[in-house]
Structure formats: C-alpha cells, structure tokens
Design a protein around this motif. Structure first.
Motif, short mmCIF file in Angstrom:
data_model
loop_
_atom_site.label_atom_id
_atom_site.label_comp_id
_atom_site.label_asym_id
_atom_site.label_seq_id
_atom_site.Cartn_x
_atom_site.Cartn_y
_atom_site.Cartn_z
N PRO A 1 54.83 47.59 49.77
CA PRO A 1 53.45 47.37 49.37
C PRO A 1 53.22 45.90 48.98
N VAL A 2 52.04 45.39 49.29
CA VAL A 2 51.60 44.08 48.81
C VAL A 2 50.29 44.34 48.07
N MET A 3 50.19 43.79 46.87
CA MET A 3 48.98 44.05 46.07
C MET A 3 48.29 42.75 45.70
N GLY A 4 47.02 42.85 45.43
CA GLY A 4 46.27 41.74 44.86
C GLY A 4 45.34 42.33 43.83
N LEU A 5 45.39 41.82 42.61
CA LEU A 5 44.55 42.39 41.56
C LEU A 5 43.49 41.38 41.16
N GLU A 6 42.25 41.84 41.17
CA GLU A 6 41.14 41.00 40.73
C GLU A 6 40.57 41.66 39.48
N VAL A 7 40.64 40.94 38.38
CA VAL A 7 40.16 41.52 37.13
C VAL A 7 38.93 40.75 36.66
N GLU B 1 46.39 33.21 41.19
CA GLU B 1 45.80 32.26 42.13
C GLU B 1 44.74 31.42 41.44
N ARG B 2 43.82 32.10 40.74
CA ARG B 2 42.76 31.36 40.07
C ARG B 2 42.06 32.23 39.03
N ALA B 3 41.40 31.54 38.11
CA ALA B 3 40.49 32.23 37.19
C ALA B 3 39.19 31.44 37.29
N VAL C 1 42.22 36.29 39.55
CA VAL C 1 42.72 36.79 40.84
C VAL C 1 44.20 36.46 40.97
N THR C 2 45.00 37.45 41.29
CA THR C 2 46.44 37.19 41.48
C THR C 2 46.70 36.70 42.89
N LYS C 3 47.82 36.03 43.06
CA LYS C 3 48.32 35.80 44.41
C LYS C 3 48.85 37.14 44.90
N PRO C 4 49.10 37.29 46.19
CA PRO C 4 49.65 38.56 46.64
C PRO C 4 50.94 38.88 45.88
N ILE C 5 51.00 40.09 45.35
CA ILE C 5 52.17 40.52 44.57
C ILE C 5 53.12 41.23 45.52
N VAL D 1 41.64 46.80 42.95
CA VAL D 1 43.03 46.88 43.41
C VAL D 1 43.07 46.70 44.92
N ASN D 2 43.58 45.55 45.36
CA ASN D 2 43.77 45.31 46.80
C ASN D 2 45.18 45.77 47.16
N LEU D 3 45.29 46.46 48.26
CA LEU D 3 46.62 46.94 48.64
C LEU D 3 46.79 46.99 50.14
N SER D 4 47.97 46.59 50.58
CA SER D 4 48.31 46.75 52.00
C SER D 4 49.79 47.11 52.10
N LEU D 5 50.17 47.62 53.23
CA LEU D 5 51.59 47.91 53.48
C LEU D 5 52.05 47.11 54.68
N PHE E 1 51.34 40.11 56.42
CA PHE E 1 50.73 41.16 55.61
C PHE E 1 49.95 42.13 56.48
N GLY E 2 49.90 43.37 56.04
CA GLY E 2 49.04 44.34 56.70
C GLY E 2 47.59 44.15 56.25
N THR E 3 46.71 44.95 56.82
CA THR E 3 45.29 44.89 56.41
C THR E 3 45.15 45.57 55.06
N ARG E 4 44.32 44.96 54.19
CA ARG E 4 44.20 45.51 52.83
C ARG E 4 42.96 46.37 52.67
N SER E 5 43.03 47.26 51.73
CA SER E 5 41.85 47.95 51.25
C SER E 5 41.62 47.44 49.83
N ILE F 1 32.26 48.22 54.57
CA ILE F 1 33.10 47.29 55.32
C ILE F 1 32.98 45.94 54.64
N LYS F 2 34.14 45.32 54.42
CA LYS F 2 34.19 44.12 53.61
C LYS F 2 33.67 42.89 54.35
N ASP F 3 32.73 42.20 53.69
CA ASP F 3 32.27 40.92 54.24
C ASP F 3 33.39 39.89 54.12
P1 ADP Z 1 37.82 39.01 48.14
O1 ADP Z 1 36.75 38.20 47.50
O2 ADP Z 1 37.60 39.32 49.54
O3 ADP Z 1 38.14 40.23 47.33
P2 ADP Z 1 39.89 37.47 46.96
O4 ADP Z 1 40.68 36.35 47.50
O5 ADP Z 1 39.00 37.22 45.81
O6 ADP Z 1 39.11 38.11 48.15
O7 ADP Z 1 40.88 38.61 46.47
C1 ADP Z 1 41.77 39.21 47.33
C2 ADP Z 1 42.96 39.69 46.53
O8 ADP Z 1 43.82 40.43 47.37
C3 ADP Z 1 43.82 38.58 45.97
O9 ADP Z 1 44.43 39.01 44.81
C4 ADP Z 1 44.86 38.37 47.08
O10 ADP Z 1 46.05 37.87 46.57
C5 ADP Z 1 45.06 39.76 47.57
N1 ADP Z 1 45.36 39.88 48.99
C6 ADP Z 1 45.00 39.09 50.01
N2 ADP Z 1 45.46 39.57 51.17
C7 ADP Z 1 46.10 40.72 50.89
C8 ADP Z 1 46.78 41.70 51.68
N3 ADP Z 1 46.87 41.61 53.00
N4 ADP Z 1 47.32 42.75 51.03
C9 ADP Z 1 47.23 42.89 49.71
N5 ADP Z 1 46.61 42.00 48.92
C10 ADP Z 1 46.05 40.93 49.50
#
Ligand code: ADP
Ligand code: MG
Ligand code: ZN
Length: 503
Positions: free
Chosen positions: A18-24, A133-135, A175-179, A220-224, A232-236, A287-289
C-alpha cells in the motif's frame, strides 16, 4: 462493489504494497475569519456571521489574519518544515454553492511550510517517520444541508440550505508525501499519524482539533502496487474521515477493495470516496479533477506573505515539548510500562493525571483513581474523563484524605461517588455521608474485642501461629464498622491483643 466481494486483508497484502497520502485539514481557533473580521464562534444563527468579503460580494477586499499566519508557521515548525521566506495565496477556481466567491483562497505552489516530517510511535513502541510535503493556509467553505432525502446527501433531496458562517474560517491543510513501506501496518500508521498530529496541534494551542466537531478531518489517499513494482498505482481519496478509528478502517477497507478490483483484472479510477461509519465501507464520490482544472493563479487582492526570519526564530524558540517526547518523559516519571501508558492514552487520562499530580497527589494514586473508578464511571455514563463532574483538585483531595488515614480505599470510592453525584467537594461529602474512618482507638478496641469473642476458634488458630487467619477477624471488624476502619490498624490491634507478632 459490496463488502462480500472484498479480498481478505492478508491476501491483499500478500500481493501488494500500500502507498498512502494523508491530507489533514485543521480549523484554527482564531477569533475571526482568515480574510475578514467575522466571528468564528460555533452555533450562531445561520448566515449571521458573514460580511461582503466572506460572501464574495463585488468590490470587497480581503485582509489576512495575522494569528492565522502565526499558527501556520507554528505548525510548520513543529512539523520540522522549512518556512517560506516569501509566498502567496492562490485562487482555486471552482463552482459550488457553499463557496460564494466561486474560488477558494488557498495556496498552491508556494505553501508557507514545506519539506518536514513527523515521527509517530506505533503500538509496539516503534517509531515510524512520516514525511510532510507541505502545510498551507486556506479557508473553509460554507455548509450545505440537503433536505428531504433519506441519506442527507444531495441525491434525493428536495432542496438545500446554505449557511455561510463557516465560509472563510482559517484552515491549515497538512499534506504528507507518499507514505511507503508501512506494509500491513499502513492503517495503523495512518491512525497513529493523525493521533500524533492532533496532539501536536493541541499542544501548540492553535486549535482544539476535535475531530468529532469537524475541527480536524482527514482525507485518506490510497493505492496499491505489486511487490517489486516502482510506479505507484492509481489512488482513491476517501474524504472527510472524522475519527481516528475511521481513518484506520478507511485505509483497511480501501486496501481490500483495491486488491479485489486489481485481482479481478479491473482498473482503479481516480475518484473521491465517502466513508460509512456503520459498516466501515467506502462508496464512490466524484471523479477527481486534476490541479489544472482548478485554474490556480496568484491571488491579486492579497499581499505576499514574507515572515521575517527573526519572527520565525522567536516562534521556534517558543515551541512546546513535542507530545511524543512529553509522553515518554511522563511515562518514566510515573514509572509505568509502555503498555500501561498506551492504556492511559487510550483512556484520555494523561491530562487529568498530570493535573491531579500538580494538585498534590502522588503519581500512582492519581493514576489509580483516573484509570480505575473514574474510567469505569466515564465508560458507564458514555462520557470522556474530562467531562466528568469532578476536578483533578478534588481527586487530589481524596488522595490526601487517604494518605492522612481519614479515608480508606472503600470510603474514598464513596466520596468520589458523592462528588460525581453533585454532593459537593470531598470534605463536604465526607461530612454529609459521615464517611470518616473510625480512628477512635477506644471504639476500634471494642470492635476488635467483640470480633475475637465471637470468633474464638479463629482467634485460637492465630494464637497457635496461623497468623494468616487474621484476615477473617479483620473482615469481621470492618463489617462491624461498616468499612469505616483503617484495616491496617485493625490488623495491628488484633495481633497485639492476641499477643502475636507477625514474622
Ligand atoms: P489532491 O489535491 O488531488 O488531493 P494532493 O497533492 O493535495 O492532491 O494530495 C494527494 C495526497 O496523496 C498526498 O498526500 C500525496 O502524497 C498522496 N499521493 C499522491 N499519489 C499517490 C498515490 N498514487 N497513491 C497514494 N497516495 C498518493
Ligand atoms: Mg486532496
Ligand atoms: Zn466576513
């Protein structure tokens, strides 16, 4: 996709990482909005806290909230970020009825804070580093209420109500970098990260960060991706998850759903998803812009933000002790195991215990009452510990009465019960309920004599050297005094009277 079609969690992770990205999003606790002077107080009459600026009326001009900037810098510093020397706000253009300006004032490629990290502690004590990644700073939207449908969502509703009181309340988006590399622990890492971030925000004093009140929410962004594959795979993106437990469940569910789709030869669409508390599932949103679709451009009505380095360093010097560091310090001071500390944390007992110790109680006593009697009461009444009608000072007073020998544990429990029932301070409850330990030696002596007389057999055994049997006599005296005797003193008296010394 229904729940029954999911791949088991173990099977999902046997084939994929799994690869995650968390936006809080954190709603700041400023008194006024980010770009105007409207109040941010919750619970006001709808649309009573609005003005031409936050309603986006022609000719109105925004002015930035200095406390908003200061809070953003504090958060950035606490997350080990670099703080921009110069950055701008940007317009994120899209149409939605809850956003009267037709754009959200946000930041795009020039965030105020970037490139940081937060170390989070997992349940087994291991530290996992989550890269930031950034705040950036932005503003909240208004709130739509969809009326008439069964689900509260727009589909099936007859009409919608709009409240712009929330429009323009300052938000910080972190926003986290991909975890990567969390493997089977990805859901746990997600939960631990949001928990740690919440503690950090509270410690900084910039927001109460109550997830149940929407002051903090997580996407919660997630891909496998298959083991060994780099791309990376496509995220939801599961939106607005609003409790720690839900963050964990959402990540877990998405891992299973993605695996099921991929295993059956399908493709994951990049979309937002809704999380459902009842069964822990997610369903498709929109569908995500892509960023290009928002036509971001620098906000022409606001001056750039260029925080002086001296100011940044001043703020850095004032940063509080990090929650994780403080927790470990307290754990050592209290002499408890990692496991016990985790229970204390889960119970929300850290602050009550700290305050009780500050009010004069010994650490072990403070811990004992908050994790015992009071935790039980909170549990039964469905309240948090800090919502119980008892103060740390009152708990400390009870422990002082115990230490002075005025109360034993059993009586102390009754005193606490009385305080919780609204009978007043511990001393008042003691007076009113007549709960003082019987310390009158004469009265105790009589009770002891009676117990010995009516339990002659036991008394003989003790005289004969079976000192362990003394418990039965102590019990008899405690019963006779309705628990209001000091058990240790009773035991002493009995042995004295029987001419036995404990050896
Ligand atoms: P958006 O505005 O489209 O949500 P952001 O860059 O603000 O985009 O946030 C995307 C989040 O998902 C970030 O935390 C990033 O690290 C993470 N991310 C990007 N690509 C992937 C992926 N393929 N799988 C999982 N997480 C991802
Ligand atoms: Mg997002
Ligand atoms: Zn306003």
């Amino acid at each position: 996709m229904t729940v029954t079609e999911l791949v088991s969690y173990e099977a999902a992770l046997a084939g994929y990482d799994p690869v995650m990205g968390l936006e809080v999003h954190v709603e700041l606790g400023t008194k006024t909005k980010m770009f105007c002077g409207c109040s941010t107080e919750l619970g006001a009459e709808p649309n009573s806290q609005t003005c031409p600026t936050c309603l986006g009326l022609p000719g109105s001009l925004p002015v930035v909230n200095a406390i908003g900037i200061e809070s953003a810098i504090k958060i950035g510093l606490a997350l080990n970020c670099e703080i921009a020397e110069w950055c701008r706000f940007a317009r994120k253009n899209y149409f939605y009825p809850d956003m009267p300006k037709n754009f959200q004032t946000s930041q795009y490629d020039e965030p105020i804070a970037f490139n940081g990290y937060l170390d989070v502690q997992l349940e087994d004590g291991e530290i996992f580093r989550v890269e930031i990644e950034r705040a950036h700073m932005e503003e909240d939207t208004g709130k739509s209420t969809h009326v008439g449908g069964a689900t509260g969502r727009i589909h099936g509703a007859s009409h919608s109500l709009l409240d712009y009181n929330r429009a323009g309340i300052p938000l910080i988006e972190i926003v986290t970098k991909p975890i990567e590399g969390a493997g089977t622990r990805a859901p746990e890492v997600a939960k631990a990260y949001v928990a740690e971030l919440r503690e950090l925000i509270k410690a900084l004093g910039v927001s109460e960060a109550r997830m149940d009140k929407g002051q903090m929410r997580c996407d919660v962004n997630l891909s496998l991706r298959r083991h060994g594959v780099e791309k990376f795979g496509t995220r939801s993106e599961t939106k607005n998850v609003n409790s720690l437990r839900s963050v964990e469940r959402a990540a877990r569910f998405e891992i299973q759903r993605h695996a099921a789709v991929l295993e059956s030869g399908g493709t994951i669409v990049q979309e937002t998803r809704h999380f459902h508390e009842d069964d822990g599932s997610t369903t498709s949103g929109r569908i995500k812009d892509n960023a290009e679709d928002y036509r971001y451009f620098p906000e022409p009505d606001l001056v750039p933000v260029a925080p002086a380095r001296e100011w940044v360093e001043e703020l850095r010097a004032l940063l509080p002790e990090l929650p994780r560091v403080r927790r470990n310090r307290l754990r050592e001071e209290w002499g408890v195991s990692e496991h016990d500390m985790q229970s204390i944390l889960n119970a929300g007992a850290v602050e009550p215990i700290v305050a009780t110790i500050e009010a004069g109680a010994p650490a072990d006593q403070a811990r004992k009452w908050w994790m015992g009697e009071l935790a039980r009461n909170a549990n039964e009444s469905g309240r948090a510990l800090d919502e119980l009608p008892i103060t740390p000072a009152q708990v400390a007073r009870v422990t002082a009465l115990v230490a002075a020998g005025d109360l034993n544990d059993k009586l102390a429990r009754q005193v606490i019960e009385g305080v919780l029932a609204g009978e007043g301070d511990p001393d008042a409850v003691v007076d009113r309920r007549g709960l003082k330990v019987v310390s009158d030696e004469g009265a105790l002596g009589t009770a002891v004599d009676e117990a010995i007389a009516s339990n002659a057999g036991v008394a003989d055994k003790i005289r004969g050297g079976k000192v362990a049997a003394v418990g039965a006599l102590v019990g008899a005296v405690m019963k006779a005094t309705r628990g209001q005797a000091d058990a240790a003193r009773v035991k002493e008296l009995i042995l004295e009277k029987l001419g036995v010394t404990e050896g």
